[in-house]
Design an enzyme around this catalytic site. Structure first.
Site: not given
Ligand code: 13P
Length: 252
Positions: A9-11, A95, A97, A164, A170, A210, A231-232
């Site tokens: 997930n590149w956001k 998600h 967010e 999640e 993050g 994470s 994510g990251g």
């Molecule tokens: P991180 O891997 O950056 O913690 O993000 C997780 C996430 O929200 C994936 O959708």
């Protein structure tokens, strides 16, 4: 046996040029991986460029969101038909967010899941508790509500759940393997109650929060962890490819 699934997930990251550069590097790194489903979710603006590069590859393309109507006067929104037309097979829905910053409710998310399934998109449905909810002992209550409401009147086919915990996103603070397994087990129990035990055994439950190349092996050792939503660590081809190539000995 559930096939592991690793999703990026590149956001709100990567232009089309950056998307192409990532895929040029990533595709050869994972071309021999056959026992893991690989999904990449770029921002909307990069989907077309990604689809062109992924044509003929086994890497699947996901959107990060969609709107819960077929078409019409919804300025700024994207419909399920637009996603399938652009080459998406998957979509991330719910998600934290989106729930937090865009005030997406359980009811809106349920409408999104239903319209996505109508268009045969595979849904990566995200759930998870905040730190406050965990500390108040409400984790399972929250997870049960999000599943029960979000997947109401949705059949189990084409559903992937992503657990999640919001406090792990993050933050560099991964859930322990015990916390992850406990949550995933309870999610599977809820899915069994909603559908059937057999259906719940088929649904993949990804962990997100994470995830890195260093902790993926331990997470994948948990009986009910079937993959990760990253994510990251998915923004670099090298690190996401290492996650995709986790030590599969535990999942054979
Ligand atoms: P991180 O891997 O950056 O913690 O993000 C997780 C996430 O929200 C994936 O959708």
């Amino acid at each position: 046996m559930r096939k592991p699934c690793m999703a990026a997930n590149w956001k709100m990251n990567k232009t089309t040029g950056e998307t192409r550069a990532f895929l040029d590097e990533f595709i050869p790194l994972v071309q021999d991986v056959k026992n893991v489903d690989i999904v990449v979710a770029p921002p909307f603006t990069s989907i077309h460029a990604a689809a062109a590069l992924l044509a003929g590859s086994h890497i699947r393309l996901s959107a990060q969101n969609l709107f819960h109507e077929e078409k019409g006067a919804y300025t700024g929104e994207i419909s399920p038909a637009m996603l399938t037309d652009a080459g998406c097979s998957h979509v991330i829905i719910g998600h934290s967010e989106r729930r937090q910053y865009f005030k997406e409710t359980d009811e809106m998310l349920n409408r999104k899941v239903r319209i996505a399934r109508k268009h045969a998109l595979q849904v990566i449905f995200c759930i998870g508790e905040s730190l406050e909810e965990r500390e108040a002992g409400k984790t399972f209550e929250v997870l049960n509500r999000e599943i029960g409401e979000g997947l109401k009147e949705v059949s189990p086919e084409g559903i992937i759940v992503a657990y999640e915990p919001i406090w792990a996103i993050g933050t560099g603070k991964t859930a322990t393997t015990e916390q992850a397994q406990e949550a995933h087990y309870s999610i599977r129990e809820k899915l069994a109650a909603l559908y059937s035990n057999a259906a719940a055994q088929e649904i993949r439950i990804l962990y997100g929060g994470s995830v890195t190349p260093d902790n993926i092996d331990a997470l994948m050792r948990c009986a009910d962890v079937d993959g990760a939503l990253v994510g990251g660590a998915s923004l670099k081809a090298d690190s996401f490819s290492k996650i995709v190539k986790f030590n599969t000995d535990y999942k054979q």
